[in-house]
Design a protein around this motif. Structure first.
Motif, PDB file in Angstrom:
ATOM      1  N   ILE A   1      78.048  92.009  49.464  1.00 14.40           N
ATOM      2  CA  ILE A   1      78.498  90.652  49.754  1.00 14.40           C
ATOM      3  C   ILE A   1      79.408  90.649  50.982  1.00 14.40           C
ATOM      4  CG2 ILE A   1      79.733  88.647  48.850  1.00 14.40           C
ATOM      5  CD1 ILE A   1      76.998  89.293  47.520  1.00 14.40           C
ATOM      6  N   GLN A   2      78.937  89.978  52.021  1.00 11.47           N
ATOM      7  CA  GLN A   2      79.698  89.902  53.271  1.00 11.47           C
ATOM      8  C   GLN A   2      80.629  88.691  53.307  1.00 11.47           C
ATOM      9  OE1 GLN A   2      79.485  92.399  55.305  1.00 11.47           O
ATOM     10  NE2 GLN A   2      77.660  93.389  54.455  1.00 11.47           N
ATOM     11  N   HIS A   3      80.202  87.613  52.653  1.00 10.52           N
ATOM     12  CA  HIS A   3      80.999  86.381  52.651  1.00 10.52           C
ATOM     13  C   HIS A   3      80.859  85.690  51.296  1.00 10.52           C
ATOM     14  CE1 HIS A   3      81.743  86.448  56.998  1.00 10.52           C
ATOM     15  NE2 HIS A   3      80.473  86.811  57.135  1.00 10.52           N
ATOM     16  N   ILE A   4      81.927  85.046  50.864  1.00 11.36           N
ATOM     17  CA  ILE A   4      81.904  84.157  49.696  1.00 11.36           C
ATOM     18  C   ILE A   4      82.515  82.836  50.144  1.00 11.36           C
ATOM     19  CG2 ILE A   4      82.662  83.782  47.314  1.00 11.36           C
ATOM     20  CD1 ILE A   4      83.135  86.821  47.121  1.00 11.36           C
TER      21      ILE A   4
ATOM     22  N   LEU B   1      72.508  87.477  38.557  1.00  7.22           N
ATOM     23  CA  LEU B   1      73.226  88.508  39.298  1.00  7.22           C
ATOM     24  C   LEU B   1      74.154  89.262  38.353  1.00  7.22           C
ATOM     25  CD1 LEU B   1      74.341  86.337  42.370  1.00  7.22           C
ATOM     26  CD2 LEU B   1      72.150  87.524  42.042  1.00  7.22           C
ATOM     27  N   SER B   2      74.386  90.536  38.652  1.00  2.88           N
ATOM     28  CA  SER B   2      75.333  91.316  37.855  1.00  2.88           C
ATOM     29  C   SER B   2      76.045  92.309  38.764  1.00  2.88           C
ATOM     30  CB  SER B   2      74.609  92.066  36.731  1.00  2.88           C
ATOM     31  OG  SER B   2      73.945  93.212  37.241  1.00  2.88           O
ATOM     32  N   ASP B   3      77.035  93.000  38.201  1.00  2.00           N
ATOM     33  CA  ASP B   3      77.649  94.071  38.974  1.00  2.00           C
ATOM     34  C   ASP B   3      76.601  95.152  39.226  1.00  2.00           C
ATOM     35  OD1 ASP B   3      78.532  96.613  36.966  1.00  2.00           O
ATOM     36  OD2 ASP B   3      78.084  94.702  35.996  1.00  2.00           O
ATOM     37  N   ALA B   4      76.813  95.948  40.245  1.00  2.00           N
ATOM     38  CA  ALA B   4      75.787  96.901  40.693  1.00  2.00           C
ATOM     39  C   ALA B   4      75.454  97.949  39.644  1.00  2.00           C
ATOM     40  CB  ALA B   4      76.241  97.574  41.985  1.00  2.00           C
ATOM     41  N   ASN B   5      76.344  98.161  38.686  1.00  2.00           N
ATOM     42  CA  ASN B   5      76.116  99.204  37.677  1.00  2.00           C
ATOM     43  C   ASN B   5      75.466  98.686  36.406  1.00  2.00           C
ATOM     44  OD1 ASN B   5      77.366 101.205  39.305  1.00  2.00           O
ATOM     45  ND2 ASN B   5      79.364 100.348  38.750  1.00  2.00           N
TER      46      ASN B   5
ATOM     47  N   LYS C   1      84.646  88.986  38.095  1.00  2.00           N
ATOM     48  CA  LYS C   1      85.049  88.455  39.392  1.00  2.00           C
ATOM     49  C   LYS C   1      84.233  89.144  40.472  1.00  2.00           C
ATOM     50  CE  LYS C   1      88.923  91.707  39.817  1.00  2.00           C
ATOM     51  NZ  LYS C   1      90.390  91.845  39.944  1.00  2.00           N
ATOM     52  N   ILE C   2      84.222  88.540  41.642  1.00  2.00           N
ATOM     53  CA  ILE C   2      83.502  89.105  42.774  1.00  2.00           C
ATOM     54  C   ILE C   2      84.358  88.933  44.014  1.00  2.00           C
ATOM     55  CG2 ILE C   2      82.237  86.933  43.141  1.00  2.00           C
ATOM     56  CD1 ILE C   2      79.893  88.632  44.165  1.00  2.00           C
ATOM     57  N   LYS C   3      84.380  89.948  44.851  1.00  2.00           N
ATOM     58  CA  LYS C   3      85.161  89.857  46.087  1.00  2.00           C
ATOM     59  C   LYS C   3      84.311  90.311  47.263  1.00  2.00           C
ATOM     60  CE  LYS C   3      87.511  94.361  45.553  1.00  2.00           C
ATOM     61  NZ  LYS C   3      86.847  94.782  44.311  1.00  2.00           N
ATOM     62  N   VAL C   4      84.716  89.890  48.434  1.00  2.00           N
ATOM     63  CA  VAL C   4      84.012  90.275  49.654  1.00  2.00           C
ATOM     64  C   VAL C   4      83.990  91.800  49.752  1.00  2.00           C
ATOM     65  CG1 VAL C   4      84.076  90.207  52.174  1.00  2.00           C
ATOM     66  CG2 VAL C   4      84.576  88.137  50.855  1.00  2.00           C
ATOM     67  N   GLY C   5      82.808  92.341  50.035  1.00  2.00           N
ATOM     68  CA  GLY C   5      82.644  93.790  50.118  1.00  2.00           C
ATOM     69  C   GLY C   5      82.033  94.405  48.878  1.00  2.00           C
ATOM     70  N   ASP C   6      81.997  93.644  47.753  1.00  2.00           N
ATOM     71  CA  ASP C   6      81.390  94.161  46.525  1.00  2.00           C
ATOM     72  C   ASP C   6      79.880  94.302  46.683  1.00  2.00           C
ATOM     73  OD1 ASP C   6      83.778  94.306  45.220  1.00  2.00           O
ATOM     74  OD2 ASP C   6      83.440  92.588  43.902  1.00  2.00           O
ATOM     75  N   GLU C   7      79.324  95.252  45.969  1.00  2.00           N
ATOM     76  CA  GLU C   7      77.872  95.371  45.864  1.00  2.00           C
ATOM     77  C   GLU C   7      77.458  94.840  44.499  1.00  2.00           C
ATOM     78  OE1 GLU C   7      74.890  98.709  47.383  1.00  2.00           O
ATOM     79  OE2 GLU C   7      75.806  99.290  45.471  1.00  2.00           O
ATOM     80  N   ILE C   8      76.475  93.941  44.483  1.00  2.00           N
ATOM     81  CA  ILE C   8      76.006  93.377  43.221  1.00  2.00           C
ATOM     82  C   ILE C   8      74.495  93.542  43.117  1.00  2.00           C
ATOM     83  CG2 ILE C   8      77.904  91.725  43.070  1.00  2.00           C
ATOM     84  CD1 ILE C   8      75.962  89.541  43.972  1.00  2.00           C
TER      85      ILE C   8
END
Length: 384
Positions: free
Chosen positions: A343-346, A380-384, A325-332
């Protein structure tokens, strides 16, 4: 907070067809019947919510794939209305690849033409489950059985009606449900099948049952012994054969008159696959095999399948979420560029209209704006 849909309650559906087959009008009717829009837009009048680009309005054709979504019987359905003209085959293919189901719209007047054939073969290459929607059934010149036969002759697929029209042209006033063996009229009245149509309906029902029992010994034995298959058994077997691309379901209607559209929506949620039917997806990173589960419980991964520059919104990146999942504020991480983005907006979209999301989950289709590092075909993936 936006509504959460489990992955098995999502349907991603591309709509394809030759120019003037009526696919965009069909998309409009689907959105209207679900309550997502208040009026059905018109391609001819330039009021379609899906064909909103100035050039599309001028030429009365789909040039850019449009995204919209709606809810039907508790399921979220994302639709991608793709271009039909051959020059835009890359646009169509890049969008179709992120869906599990393709609605293949055929004009009941024109039948299958060379553009239809190209669209079909792309869906074949992508191994998409399919529904054939034979449109414009309200025209006097429609030849129903010839079109069904031509699907098999050209594509060697078992094309089996699940609904069959009662009359054509001005006499079209409903559909026969071939599984339930009941007639559903356009005014929603339900009755027994007209005796004049009964033999033909039984013939198509026999073809459907023959097709689904071929790969199930228990059903075959029951069928050969003359026992009636239950609706649950038929549905389960049909879903399996559709998933394996052994059967193509056929339905009928008039998108312009909004007839047969609800039946089509029922087919999508009752028989067509969700992302959960494909539990794992494979990829590579630094030559190492990566396996992700199409579940919100895994880490995030996504794929940019379309990029568009809008004079007001700037760069629009269309993304299919494959896991997590991805939410506003996440780094990817943009894997292709090795660039991290916060991510500022989805958003999700209905045509050109944006709708904010705070969180999005595996299986869904979303939109990012103004992220310059995102290009079509980026992973795209999670930042880690």
């Amino acid at each position: 907070m936006n509504k959460f849909y489990e992955t098995n309650m999502i349907r991603n559906v591309s709509i394809s067809g030759a120019p003037s087959s009526g696919k965009t009008t069909l998309a409009e009717a689907m959105l209207y019947n679900s309550g997502q829009i208040q009026t059905i837009g018109s391609v001819d009048k330039g009021t379609s919510i899906m064909d909103y680009d100035e050039e599309e309005i001028l030429k009365k054709i789909t040039i850019h794939t449009s995204l919209a979504h709606f809810e039907w019987k508790g399921n979220k359905i994302n639709i991608l209305d793709t271009p039909g003209i051959p020059d835009l085959v890359c646009e169509m293919k890049s969008s179709m690849q992120v869906t599990e189901t393709n609605i293949f719209v055929i004009s009941g007047i024109d039948g299958i033409n060379i553009d239809s054939e190209k669209n079909w073969h792309i869906a074949d290459d992508l191994k998409l489950s399919r529904i054939v929607f034979i449109n414009k059934i309200d025209d006097e010149n429609v030849k129903i059985d010839e079109i069904i036969e031509s699907i098999y002759n050209k594509f060697k697929k078992k094309a089996i009606p699940i609904y069959y029209p009662v009359g054509v042209g001005s006499k079209f006033n409903g559909l026969v449900d071939i599984i339930k063996m009941k007639t559903i009229y356009n005014d929603n009245k339900i009755s027994d099948i007209d005796p004049n149509l009964l033999d033909k309906i039984k013939n198509y029902r026999d073809k459907l049952l023959d097709a689904i029992v071929e790969t199930d010994d228990n059903l075959m034995e029951k069928y050969l012994n003359g026992e009636e298959l239950t609706e649950e058994e038929i549905t389960k077997a049909l879903k399996k054969e559709i998933l394996n691309n052994k059967i193509v379901l056929v339905s009928f209607g008039s998108a312009l008159k909004n007839s047969g559209v609800n039946n089509l929506l029922d087919i999508i949620v009752n028989y067509m696959p969700s992302p959960a039917n494909f539990p794992e997806i494979e990829g590579k990173y630094n030559d190492k095999k990566i396996v992700k589960k199409q579940s919100s419980n895994d880490t995030f991964s996504g794929f940019i399948f379309k990029t568009r520059i809008d004079p007001y919104a700037g760069r629009i990146s269309y993304c299919r979420i494959y896991s997590g999942k991805i939410k506003v504020g996440d780094e990817i991480l943009n894997v292709n560029k090795n660039v991290k983005e916060k991510i500022q907006h989805i958003y999700t979209m209905i045509g050109k209209n944006f709708k904010d999301l705070d969180t999005a989950y595996a299986g869904d289709i979303i939109v990012f704006t103004k992220i310059d590092s995102f290009d079509t075909f980026d992973t795209l993936s999670d930042a880690n």
